[in-house]
Design a protein around this motif. Structure first.
Motif, PDB file in Angstrom:
ATOM      1  N   ALA A 169       0.840  -1.199   0.000  1.00 33.51           N
ATOM      2  CA  ALA A 169       0.000   0.000   0.000  1.00 33.51           C
ATOM      3  C   ALA A 169       0.870   1.243   0.000  1.00 33.51           C
ATOM      4  CB  ALA A 169      -0.915   0.007   1.224  1.00 33.51           C
ATOM      5  N   ASP A 170       0.315   2.293  -0.564  1.00 34.41           N
ATOM      6  CA  ASP A 170       0.953   3.607  -0.524  1.00 34.41           C
ATOM      7  C   ASP A 170       0.166   4.567   0.351  1.00 34.41           C
ATOM      8  OD1 ASP A 170       3.141   3.321  -2.703  1.00 34.41           O
ATOM      9  OD2 ASP A 170       1.318   2.554  -3.651  1.00 34.41           O
ATOM     10  N   ALA A 171      -1.091   4.230   0.646  1.00 29.44           N
ATOM     11  CA  ALA A 171      -1.926   5.021   1.540  1.00 29.44           C
ATOM     12  C   ALA A 171      -2.933   4.093   2.203  1.00 29.44           C
ATOM     13  CB  ALA A 171      -2.651   6.130   0.782  1.00 29.44           C
ATOM     14  N   VAL A 172      -3.156   4.308   3.512  1.00 31.54           N
ATOM     15  CA  VAL A 172      -4.122   3.513   4.266  1.00 31.54           C
ATOM     16  C   VAL A 172      -5.046   4.477   4.994  1.00 31.54           C
ATOM     17  CG1 VAL A 172      -4.483   1.702   5.967  1.00 31.54           C
ATOM     18  CG2 VAL A 172      -2.344   1.757   4.654  1.00 31.54           C
ATOM     19  N   SER A 173      -6.326   4.493   4.627  1.00 28.62           N
ATOM     20  CA  SER A 173      -7.305   5.321   5.326  1.00 28.62           C
ATOM     21  C   SER A 173      -7.949   4.495   6.434  1.00 28.62           C
ATOM     22  CB  SER A 173      -8.364   5.842   4.358  1.00 28.62           C
ATOM     23  OG  SER A 173      -7.849   6.929   3.611  1.00 28.62           O
ATOM     24  N   LEU A 174      -7.812   4.997   7.654  1.00 27.31           N
ATOM     25  CA  LEU A 174      -8.212   4.277   8.855  1.00 27.31           C
ATOM     26  C   LEU A 174      -9.543   4.829   9.366  1.00 27.31           C
ATOM     27  CD1 LEU A 174      -4.616   4.590  10.058  1.00 27.31           C
ATOM     28  CD2 LEU A 174      -5.701   2.358   9.734  1.00 27.31           C
ATOM     29  N   THR A 175     -10.500   3.936   9.528  1.00 23.83           N
ATOM     30  CA  THR A 175     -11.855   4.323   9.897  1.00 23.83           C
ATOM     31  C   THR A 175     -11.924   4.791  11.343  1.00 23.83           C
ATOM     32  OG1 THR A 175     -12.772   2.730   8.345  1.00 23.83           O
ATOM     33  CG2 THR A 175     -14.225   3.481  10.114  1.00 23.83           C
ATOM     34  N   SER A 176     -12.540   5.955  11.538  1.00 21.49           N
ATOM     35  CA  SER A 176     -12.726   6.504  12.874  1.00 21.49           C
ATOM     36  C   SER A 176     -13.942   5.864  13.541  1.00 21.49           C
ATOM     37  CB  SER A 176     -12.918   8.025  12.793  1.00 21.49           C
ATOM     38  OG  SER A 176     -13.201   8.560  14.058  1.00 21.49           O
ATOM     39  N   VAL A 177     -13.740   5.386  14.767  1.00 15.24           N
ATOM     40  CA  VAL A 177     -14.847   4.859  15.566  1.00 15.24           C
ATOM     41  C   VAL A 177     -15.045   5.816  16.742  1.00 15.24           C
ATOM     42  CG1 VAL A 177     -15.680   2.942  16.969  1.00 15.24           C
ATOM     43  CG2 VAL A 177     -14.351   2.481  14.895  1.00 15.24           C
ATOM     44  N   PRO A 178     -16.151   6.578  16.764  1.00 15.25           N
ATOM     45  CA  PRO A 178     -16.342   7.581  17.816  1.00 15.25           C
ATOM     46  C   PRO A 178     -16.814   6.960  19.122  1.00 15.25           C
ATOM     47  CG  PRO A 178     -18.201   7.597  16.301  1.00 15.25           C
ATOM     48  CD  PRO A 178     -17.220   6.588  15.756  1.00 15.25           C
ATOM     49  N   PHE A 179     -16.298   7.471  20.235  1.00 15.76           N
ATOM     50  CA  PHE A 179     -16.658   6.985  21.560  1.00 15.76           C
ATOM     51  C   PHE A 179     -17.419   8.058  22.329  1.00 15.76           C
ATOM     52  CE2 PHE A 179     -13.744   3.868  20.250  1.00 15.76           C
ATOM     53  CZ  PHE A 179     -13.878   2.752  21.059  1.00 15.76           C
ATOM     54  N   ASN A 180     -18.406   7.627  23.128  1.00 18.63           N
ATOM     55  CA  ASN A 180     -19.174   8.578  23.918  1.00 18.63           C
ATOM     56  C   ASN A 180     -18.580   8.757  25.308  1.00 18.63           C
ATOM     57  OD1 ASN A 180     -20.121   6.461  25.603  1.00 18.63           O
ATOM     58  ND2 ASN A 180     -21.916   6.126  24.308  1.00 18.63           N
ATOM     59  N   SER A 181     -19.288   9.462  26.171  1.00 18.38           N
ATOM     60  CA  SER A 181     -18.740   9.784  27.498  1.00 18.38           C
ATOM     61  C   SER A 181     -18.784   8.621  28.468  1.00 18.38           C
ATOM     62  CB  SER A 181     -19.517  10.960  28.109  1.00 18.38           C
ATOM     63  OG  SER A 181     -20.818  10.547  28.515  1.00 18.38           O
ATOM     64  N   GLY A 182     -19.562   7.596  28.155  1.00 19.77           N
ATOM     65  CA  GLY A 182     -19.681   6.465  29.066  1.00 19.77           C
ATOM     66  C   GLY A 182     -20.243   6.848  30.420  1.00 19.77           C
ATOM     67  N   GLY A 183     -20.927   7.984  30.482  1.00 17.25           N
ATOM     68  CA  GLY A 183     -21.495   8.430  31.749  1.00 17.25           C
ATOM     69  C   GLY A 183     -20.516   9.137  32.656  1.00 17.25           C
ATOM     70  N   HIS A 184     -19.277   9.304  32.228  1.00 19.15           N
ATOM     71  CA  HIS A 184     -18.280   9.983  33.057  1.00 19.15           C
ATOM     72  C   HIS A 184     -18.569  11.478  33.118  1.00 19.15           C
ATOM     73  CE1 HIS A 184     -15.552   6.544  33.517  1.00 19.15           C
ATOM     74  NE2 HIS A 184     -15.845   6.240  32.267  1.00 19.15           N
ATOM     75  N   LYS A 185     -18.451  12.041  34.312  1.00 19.89           N
ATOM     76  CA  LYS A 185     -18.738  13.461  34.488  1.00 19.89           C
ATOM     77  C   LYS A 185     -17.503  14.272  34.856  1.00 19.89           C
ATOM     78  CE  LYS A 185     -23.546  12.642  35.804  1.00 19.89           C
ATOM     79  NZ  LYS A 185     -24.619  12.919  36.800  1.00 19.89           N
TER      80      LYS A 185
END
Length: 336
Positions: free
Chosen positions: A126-142
């Motif tokens: 490969a000459d370029a690898v596009s990496l998929t973003s997986v978004p994370f939420n707050s998990g209830g942390h305040k």
């Protein structure tokens, strides 16, 4: 193939990321990235001083500079100006591979891959690898995040598993690791390469699948999440806790300050309930060793500890304002 002895450089833009820097940098250095070229602006939580100290300790691996836009506040875009400026540095020109990413993004390897060499061997040529973003939420942390980010946040804001079962699309952003020989304007998510399909080079996703010409030759910066993360994914901790989000809004978004103008909408979108995903939650032994080594430096340790105090003080100031208190209530910061 293997990246092997080829030099890999991370280029990044930061503002007020003090408590997270060591974990983030150790994680990526432990994977095999060689070098960091980092630009900051208007930091109030020791981010710039922490990076200066890291550069002092590792001048061959870390280069910290002010973002050039601080001199031209009415011109350009923070990330774009930094990427253009980056091309003038010797370590940038010496790099074989470039990777543009942010302090809230962690490249997570799968299939028992431990290093960039393992990843590239698994993906194939490969000459370029596009990496998929997986978004994370707050998990209830305040409360403010002071420990390991990857360990504390393990819930995504995308229901990828259900979407896959139901045949629904789940489009998310990418970040791209690419050879310096790839021609095109450098942008935060990918190089813009209108003639890529005619160059004979190969652009793939995190599952090793070749990206279609309409994508490589276009300007797209997002792809389908399911089916593109077999070998690697990008864990994106965009909001962290409720307290961290209040500081993020106060700071402003690094790419587009107006994006946080509708802060409650941003929070509700990023804090949706998704899947449990502990991929990458355990810090590697190599990364942990780097953090211990750096924290053994008394000056760096004091700067990191002071960063937490500075953020606590800024949070207290935000909560004394009507708008800050209102947003805090809206996102559930206060225990009712």
């Amino acid at each position: 193939m293997s990246i092997g002895t080829e030099k890999t450089l991370i280029v990044s833009v930061m503002r007020n990321e003090g408590p997270y820097i060591l974990e983030w940098l150790a994680h990526h250095f432990a994977l095999g990235f060689d070098d960091l070229l980092i630009f900051t602006n208007h930091c109030t939580d020791n981010t710039d001083r922490i990076l200066d100290r890291l550069e002092y300790l590792m001048p061959h691996r870390v280069k910290h500079q002010p973002n050039p836009k601080v001199m031209f506040p009415d011109k350009g875009i923070w990330h774009i100006m930094a990427l253009r400026f980056a091309g003038h540095f010797g370590r940038y020109r010496a790099a074989d591979w470039l990777y543009v990413t942010d302090a809230d993004e962690f490249l997570i390897l799968k299939k028992k891959h431990k290093s960039l060499d393992d990843l590239m061997n698994g993906l194939g040529d490969a000459d370029a690898v596009s990496l998929t973003s997986v978004p994370f939420n707050s998990g209830g942390h305040k409360s403010l995040t002071t420990g390991q980010v990857k360990k504390q946040f393990t819930q995504t804001s995308k229901d990828l598993k259900a979407a896959k079962a139901e045949g629904r699309d789940t489009i998310t952003a990418v970040k791209t690791l690419f050879r310096a020989s790839v021609k095109g304007a450098r942008r935060p998510h990918r190089p813009v390469t209108p003639d890529f399909s005619s160059t004979g080079q190969r652009w793939i996703n995190g599952s090793g699948h070749v990206m279609p010409s309409e994508w490589t030759d276009g300007r797209g910066k997002a792809i389908e999440a399911n089916g593109t993360t077999d070998h690697a994914q990008l864990n994106h901790y965009s909001i962290k806790s409720a307290a961290d989000f209040l500081l993020k809004v106060d700071r402003g978004d690094a790419v587009n300050p107006d994006r946080l103008g509708q802060s409650l909408q941003y929070w509700n979108n990023a804090n949706r309930a998704g899947d449990n995903d502990s991929c990458g939650a355990t810090q590697s032994k190599a990364a942990a060793a780097l953090v211990r080594e750096w924290m053994a430096d008394s000056e760096l340790r004091e700067l990191c500890e002071e960063s937490v105090v500075l953020r606590e003080a800024q949070l207290a100031a935000i909560l004394l304002t009507k708008s800050g208190e209102a947003l805090a209530r809206d996102i559930g910061y206060f225990d009712d």
